[in-house]
Motif scaffolding. Structure first.
Motif, PDB file in Angstrom:
ATOM      1  N   GLN A 147      26.545 -27.523  33.844  1.00 41.53           N
ATOM      2  CA  GLN A 147      26.535 -26.562  34.944  1.00 41.53           C
ATOM      3  C   GLN A 147      27.591 -26.917  35.987  1.00 41.53           C
ATOM      4  O   GLN A 147      28.277 -26.041  36.526  1.00 41.53           O
ATOM      5  N   ARG A 148      27.749 -28.197  36.288  1.00 39.28           N
ATOM      6  CA  ARG A 148      28.774 -28.608  37.259  1.00 39.28           C
ATOM      7  C   ARG A 148      30.173 -28.254  36.756  1.00 39.28           C
ATOM      8  O   ARG A 148      31.034 -27.856  37.543  1.00 39.28           O
ATOM      9  N   GLN A 149      30.386 -28.400  35.455  1.00 38.90           N
ATOM     10  CA  GLN A 149      31.697 -28.037  34.936  1.00 38.90           C
ATOM     11  C   GLN A 149      31.922 -26.535  35.046  1.00 38.90           C
ATOM     12  O   GLN A 149      33.050 -26.082  35.299  1.00 38.90           O
ATOM     13  N   PRO A 175      27.876 -31.241  22.287  1.00 39.64           N
ATOM     14  CA  PRO A 175      28.578 -30.163  21.577  1.00 39.64           C
ATOM     15  C   PRO A 175      28.130 -28.756  21.948  1.00 39.64           C
ATOM     16  O   PRO A 175      28.963 -27.866  22.110  1.00 39.64           O
ATOM     17  N   LYS A 176      26.830 -28.526  22.105  1.00 43.99           N
ATOM     18  CA  LYS A 176      26.345 -27.181  22.442  1.00 43.99           C
ATOM     19  C   LYS A 176      26.845 -26.753  23.822  1.00 43.99           C
ATOM     20  O   LYS A 176      27.347 -25.635  24.007  1.00 43.99           O
ATOM     21  N   THR A 177      26.738 -27.654  24.793  1.00 44.70           N
ATOM     22  CA  THR A 177      27.195 -27.347  26.148  1.00 44.70           C
ATOM     23  C   THR A 177      28.711 -27.214  26.196  1.00 44.70           C
ATOM     24  O   THR A 177      29.254 -26.349  26.889  1.00 44.70           O
ATOM     25  N   ILE A 268      30.374 -37.027  23.885  1.00 49.95           N
ATOM     26  CA  ILE A 268      29.241 -37.829  24.327  1.00 49.95           C
ATOM     27  C   ILE A 268      28.200 -36.924  24.933  1.00 49.95           C
ATOM     28  O   ILE A 268      28.497 -36.084  25.769  1.00 49.95           O
ATOM     29  N   ALA A 269      26.951 -37.056  24.529  1.00 43.53           N
ATOM     30  CA  ALA A 269      25.907 -36.176  25.045  1.00 43.53           C
ATOM     31  C   ALA A 269      25.570 -36.509  26.477  1.00 43.53           C
ATOM     32  O   ALA A 269      25.542 -37.660  26.893  1.00 43.53           O
TER      33      ALA A 269
END
Length: 273
Positions: A147-149, A175-177, A268-269
């Motif tokens: 969300q911050r990105q 990966p999903k985000t 990296i998760a």
């Protein structure tokens, strides 16, 4: 929109960029692909004069980006998205997005952070584009990494730039985000006609989102073409072993070889979207 010819940059005896030639047209989504240490971040920083190229020619948004006198005009046209968000945690999401308008308002307004109704409406529209309108009044430190990105993307869009430079914008996301963030950035480029130059080291994202890929290795362009034309031989050139005289330890520190890059997890998760 972007034209680089013979761009060189050294830090001491370390040659980071070696005669880079690169073009990007209006509205193009260009991915610069390469391992860590290839020169990708330095390339973007030179385009926005966060770093000063040593020699070469560089026209960005019609501005001579080699000239220090044109820095202010350049940065009005070029927005940056960084790997680690670079948002102000204690400010609201809306206030963070409004900081993208500071270069376009009078000095007294920027000091007092007073924004017009039009600027506020623009910031809310940018949040809508990245799916965060419901978070406008939330403190930014309450958001997840993804969300911050997305706040960072909205802030860049609020600047109304002609060009967005994105430096590894999904490197620290799962990966999903990461795919969600890339989709928002890609859609904004398409809908608003913004040229995007996005640094990545994930090959599958480059193939999925790029109109064109420029591959860097050891500061040199080793590939420039369409995603569907990139072969395994091209990938080997983009993700090479060490240069002559470079130790294996140095090679691993700068990103390793092609096989290890392609075998690693995509990212990296973190906390997610």
């Amino acid at each position: 929109m972007i034209r680089l010819r013979g761009l060189n940059k050294c830090y001491g005896s370390n040659k980071v960029l070696c005669g880079v030639d690169m073009d990007a047209s209006a509205g193009e989504f260009l991915v610069v692909l390469g391992q860590s240490g290839a020169g990708k971040s330095t390339l973007l920083r030179c385009m926005n004069r966060l770093a000063e190229a040593d020699t070469g020619e560089m026209s960005v948004a019609g501005i001579n980006a080699m000239s220090a006198q044109d820095t202010r005009a350049l940065r009005r046209q070029v927005a940056m998205i960084f790997q680690h968000h670079d948002v102000v945690p204690r400010l609201s999401v809306l206030r963070n997005v409004l900081t993208g308008r500071l270069g376009a308002v009078p000095v007294w307004s920027s000091i007092l952070q007073l924004f017009s109704r039009a600027d506020i409406a623009l910031a809310k529209d940018c949040l809508e584009r990245v799916g965060l309108s419901h978070k406008a009044q939330a403190r930014t430190d309450s958001l997840s990494g993804g969300q911050r990105q997305r706040v960072g993307i909205a802030r860049a869009l609020a600047q109304r730039p002609r060009i967005i430079l994105a430096d590894e914008p999904v490197a620290s996301l799962d990966p999903k985000t990461a795919r969600l963030v890339m989709r928002y950035l890609h859609d904004a480029s398409r809908e608003l006609g913004i040229t995007v130059v996005c640094n990545l080291h994930q090959v599958d994202y480059a193939r999925e989102f790029a109109d064109r890929i420029v591959g860097l290795a050891h500061g040199r362009v080793v590939y420039d073409g369409a995603p569907d034309q990139m072969t395994e031989d091209d990938l080997t050139r983009i993700y090479p072993g060490p240069e002559p005289g470079q130790s294996s330890a140095q090679s691993q520190q700068s990103g390793g070889d092609a096989a290890s890059i392609l075998a690693e997890p995509l990212a990296i998760a973190t906390k997610g979207a």
